[in-house]
Design an enzyme around this catalytic site. Structure first.
Site, PDB file in Angstrom:
ATOM      1  N   ASP A  51       0.828  -1.203   0.000  1.00  0.00           N
ATOM      2  CA  ASP A  51       0.000   0.000   0.000  1.00  0.00           C
ATOM      3  C   ASP A  51       0.863   1.254   0.000  1.00  0.00           C
ATOM      4  OD1 ASP A  51      -2.310  -1.508   0.105  1.00  0.00           O
ATOM      5  OD2 ASP A  51      -2.422  -1.457   2.290  1.00  0.00           O
ATOM      6  N   TYR A 109       6.822  -9.992   7.271  1.00  0.00           N
ATOM      7  CA  TYR A 109       6.700  -8.545   7.398  1.00  0.00           C
ATOM      8  C   TYR A 109       7.333  -8.095   8.713  1.00  0.00           C
ATOM      9  CZ  TYR A 109       3.368  -8.225   3.513  1.00  0.00           C
ATOM     10  OH  TYR A 109       2.771  -8.260   2.284  1.00  0.00           O
TER      11      TYR A 109
END
Length: 244
Positions: A51, A109
């Site tokens: 994003d 992540y």
């Protein structure tokens, strides 16, 4: 010939990875250079899409080409053409049936948080969370996520995927000199899932929410965890493949 590229980028000034008309994106920046080289449009296929504001330390994409260059030459040419916030780490020649996205076995992540006073030098690179955090409470909240669960509660309300079952293989928090870093590894993640998980864990660590992870998972209700942690603290750290 299928070319596989490993990249890093600072996502602060990008509107995400995926191409968007009239917006600066990682994909659009790379495809623009490939078009210059090929004199025609070349589509890149990424291991995942980040994003706006999210960073990548280790991400892959592939593209097909008729230009026969050795990997080191591809790396040199692409790096020379990239802006300062994109780095080509490595280039290799992949099998014709390899796919950056569909052959990925998992992702890791990392989410970076700093506490205390605001630091302008971390702007866009870490999330400022100016509260005292109890690491034992955060670990208590994190532990039940390990395993296979329906993560409806911890995904964006905008997620259109019907099957929201995912497997988390590791979820850890470490204390840093100025805050905390969370690392999470799984077979796949829903839209905003890592950021929603982080927001929940931070609220538990702050003491404004009691760790109740299994019940939160069972609820399958996004409204019980309304917050999403900011994009700036999130990094795609590694994409896992069987043969890479």
């Amino acid at each position: 010939m299928r070319v596989l590229v490993n990249i890093s980028y600072n996502g602060r000034d990008f509107s995400g990875f995926q191409y968007q008309h009239d917006y600066r994106t990682v994909q659009g920046t790379i495809e623009k250079q490939l078009k210059r080289m090929h004199k025609t449009f070349v589509r890149i296929h990424a291991s995942s899409r980040t994003d706006a504001g999210v960073h990548a330390l280790n991400q892959y994409f592939h593209f097909d080409t008729e230009i026969d260059l050795p990997p080191e030459k591809w790396k040199f040419i692409l790096n020379r053409a990239m802006p300062k916030d994109i780095l080509i780490n490595d280039v290799s020649i992949a099998a014709d049936d390899f796919h950056s996205r569909f052959d990925a076995k998992g992702k890791t992540y990392r989410y970076k948080v700093y506490t205390g006073e605001k630091n302008p030098f971390y702007d866009g690179l870490k999330t400022h969370y100016p509260y005292k955090l109890d690491i034992s409470k955060m670990k208590e909240a994190m532990a039940p996520f390990i395993g296979t669960h329906d993560f409806t509660t911890f995904s964006s309300a905008k997620a259109e995927i019907t099957n929201k079952v995912r497997t988390i293989t590791a979820f850890e928090v470490t204390e840093t000199p100025d805050g905390y870093e969370f690392t999470i590894t799984g077979t796949g993640f829903l839209y905003n899932m890592v950021r929603v998980l982080t927001a929940y864990v931070l609220e538990c660590g702050r003491g404004i929410r009691t760790p109740d992870t299994l019940n939160m998972i069972a609820a399958k209700d996004r409204t019980v965890i309304p917050k999403t942690a900011p994009a700036e603290g999130l990094y795609l750290e590694k994409v896992w493949y069987e043969k890479l």
